[in-house]
Structures are given as structure tokens and as C-alpha cells.
Design a protein around this motif. Sequence first.
Motif, PDB file in Angstrom:
ATOM      1  N   ARG A   1       0.556 -12.315 -50.765  1.00 10.32           N
ATOM      2  CA  ARG A   1       0.478 -13.758 -50.981  1.00 10.32           C
ATOM      3  C   ARG A   1      -0.028 -14.103 -52.374  1.00 10.32           C
ATOM      4  N   THR A   2      -1.010 -13.360 -52.849  1.00  9.91           N
ATOM      5  CA  THR A   2      -1.663 -13.711 -54.113  1.00  9.91           C
ATOM      6  C   THR A   2      -1.231 -12.843 -55.280  1.00  9.91           C
ATOM      7  N   GLY A   3      -0.645 -11.674 -54.980  1.00  8.94           N
ATOM      8  CA  GLY A   3      -0.311 -10.739 -56.038  1.00  8.94           C
ATOM      9  C   GLY A   3      -1.515 -10.035 -56.613  1.00  8.94           C
ATOM     10  N   LYS A   4      -2.654 -10.199 -55.963  1.00  5.86           N
ATOM     11  CA  LYS A   4      -3.901  -9.601 -56.458  1.00  5.86           C
ATOM     12  C   LYS A   4      -4.434  -8.582 -55.448  1.00  5.86           C
ATOM     13  N   PRO A   5      -5.180  -7.599 -55.912  1.00  3.06           N
ATOM     14  CA  PRO A   5      -5.790  -6.642 -54.977  1.00  3.06           C
ATOM     15  C   PRO A   5      -6.841  -7.318 -54.114  1.00  3.06           C
ATOM     16  N   ALA A   6      -7.128  -6.711 -52.995  1.00  2.00           N
ATOM     17  CA  ALA A   6      -8.121  -7.258 -52.078  1.00  2.00           C
ATOM     18  C   ALA A   6      -8.948  -6.110 -51.517  1.00  2.00           C
ATOM     19  N   ARG A   7     -10.164  -6.436 -51.076  1.00  2.00           N
ATOM     20  CA  ARG A   7     -11.095  -5.420 -50.585  1.00  2.00           C
ATOM     21  C   ARG A   7     -11.780  -5.916 -49.325  1.00  2.00           C
ATOM     22  N   ALA A   8     -12.024  -5.002 -48.386  1.00  2.00           N
ATOM     23  CA  ALA A   8     -12.677  -5.371 -47.132  1.00  2.00           C
ATOM     24  C   ALA A   8     -13.788  -4.382 -46.798  1.00  2.00           C
TER      25      ALA A   8
END
Length: 432
Positions: A407-414
Motif C-alpha cells: 500500500r505504501t511502498g515502504k518497509p514495515a516492522r512488527a
Amino acid sequence: MNTRRPVAILGGQRIPFARQNTAYTRATNLEMLTATLDALVKRFNLEGQRLGEVAAGAVLKHTRDFNLTREAVLASQLAPQTPAYDVQQACATSVETAILVGNKIGMGQIEVGIAGGVDSSSDAPVALSESYRQLILALNRAKTGSERLRILAGFRPAMFRPSVPNVNERRTGLSMGEHCELMVKQWGITREAQDELALASHRNAIAAYDEGFYDDLVVPFRGLQRDNNLRADSSMEKLARLKPAFDKTSGHGSLTAGNSTPLTDGAAAILLASTEWADLHGIRPQAWLVDAETAAVEYAGPNAEGLLMAPAYAVPRLLERNGLSLQDFDYYDIHEAFAGQVLCTLKAWEDADYCRERLGLTQALGRIDRSKLNVRGGSVGLGHPFAATGARILGSMAKQLMLHRNRTGKPARALVSVCAAGGLGVTAILEA
């Protein structure tokens, strides 16, 4: 010298979770785990393939299921040459299986594997009483007829009383709920705060189902299409009317059936692989299993800590090793054994004295953005089959990270955090 390879989570699969003694009353751990493995096999076209290994387990397990995971593999569509073994770490079981499989992939020992877990509270093992068990063992050891008659003379009808399993802590005799009552009193967690988190657990999960988030994660089983613990009509008013479930006499009990996880049946699994294996099979990883940390606390004795506080210790070590702060995450999935237990952990991280004196930090870890917490529902709403919950969380979070990236084209972290009986905790970092 070995260099750790990236470990990809390719996707997860599970059957709907069912409250104890409802849809899966006659379903065994073996049947539920096999159905879950086959759903994963079908989704990723693994029919007849030999995987590096399958690791799973159950907390409530019959003696006939001493080799549960191997039997499930043999009953599934995987190649029978796929190795398999059981693990049991209470509620953290299938996070631990993911770590074990992931570490072998990271070390280059295997290319692909499945991690999962299963539990049935409906089909819990019922054992003989200890006195009857000892009598039978003595009969088996007897060499002569007179010895057997002497042993049988000690038989009493009361010996037929079965030993029903429970999950009380052996060192204290208290249930997990009773321990959590002590925790929420210590930390000053209100009933209202617990009910608010419980309500969010239901509402977030229902919204996720309505949006289609679980369409490819949950496969029907025994006529059930979705988790049957979810309450679309839940409200703060209804939750407030429930009576205390664990502290019924002091007048100050705040844990109820509404803000605690129900006894649940179900199974879940995830597929992990190396980048090379994923590329070869044309599968795009949903997320990466970056790192993990375990912890344990002393919960009985002069320096006793809350039974379910171990993740509070694991997370700071995990953050330090990865050069991260508690706020450096887009999502948090903290297992809701009880709403109160989640709130105790969050409050501990916000408490400077606790972080200095107990965790050995120079300052508080700080607050998290609550809007990022358990965004697709938690264990209070979805249910909690003990050994299956970790794989449920990892599978859902991997997909959530993938959607965020797309959706954002950015990496994500959890950040994933699971408390477990015995004063244990397992935590992990996922990235997309």
C-alpha cells in the motif's frame, strides 16, 4: 564461519478457532493439525514435496500422540520423507517452532519448513487417578498369582475417580487467571481498561473478517467458516455486567470471561523458506523473521515477578541487539492471554523505576501507539488454542506487513510478544 541467511515467511494458514465444546468437540489434535498442513500444502502447491522439516506441537496431548507432528505429516499430502517433531512451550509453542525452523534455514541446514501448533480443550486427555495408576503398574510388575491377589486386595472404588487435566502452575497451585489477578492488582489496572482492550480485540477481528483480510488465511473446517468466539454485539455495557471469573470472593476481581481468552480448539501453521527456495518456486515472501528472544521470570518466592511478565524482559534485549527502540515499529501483536496481562506489560515498559530496577535499563522503554496494537484482532476475540496462537499471530502479521508494504511502498516492522505458562515469554521481530 557461518553467515545467517534471511528467513522468509511465505504465508500462514489456519482453521477457524472454536470455543471449547462447540464445533470441534469430536475433532482430535491430529485431525486439526493435518487439515491445517494440507491447507498450507494446497495453497503453495507442496503436494508430494519433501520439506526440510515440520515442527509443531500441542499443550494438551494424549499419550497416543507422542509423535503428533510426524503423524500429521504422514496423514497430509506432504512427502512422507519430510522429517517432523513435536515442541511444547505452552502458549509460546508455535513461535518457538518458527524460531527453530527459521534458525535451521538461516544456518543453511534446510531450505524450507513448516512451523505450527494445535490444541484441543474439548478433547483434553483424562488420566487415571494416581493411586489406580500405581496399582496397575504394580500388577504389571508382579511375578506370581499370589502377588497379584495381594495387590488387587488394595483396590478401592475411589480409585476410578479420573485425574482431569488443568493448567494450574505446579509451584503455586494457582491458575493463570489467578496469577493475572495478582498482576493487575499490583499494577493498578482497572476493570474498565481491560474491558476496553477486550472490546477492541473483538471489533478489530470482526472488521478484519469483513474486509476479507482472513479470506486466504482461514480455511473452513467441520462446518465452521470463522472463529466462533467473536461477538459482533459486544459492548462496554455488556462486558461490565460480567462477574469476576477468578477472584470471586474479595470483591475486587476484575478478570472476567469477557476480558480473558476462552478455552479454545484450533490449529495454525506458517511456511518459512530461504530466499533461494522462494525464488525457485516463484513465491514472494510476505515478511522476514528477523530475530527472536526468549525470557523467563521467577514467579514464586521472595523475588517473585508476575507470572506473565517474561516478555517485558525479552523485548529490551531484543531491541538492544537490533539497535531499535520500542517505538520503531509499525505494528505490535501482543498475545492477549488476558487483557489485563497486556496492560501490565505496557505499563511496565512505561515505568522508569521498573525498567531500571528490574530490566536493568537507564530509562523507561516508553509508550507505544495503541492504534498499532493487535490491529487484526487478538486472542481475547479470536480465541486461544494454546500451541496454535503463535503461528496464528505470525501468519497474520506477515500478511499485514505485506499489505502495508504494497500500500505504501515502504518497509514495515512488527514486534510480536507471547507470554506463556511457567513464567516464560517469547518475542520476535518481523519486517517487510
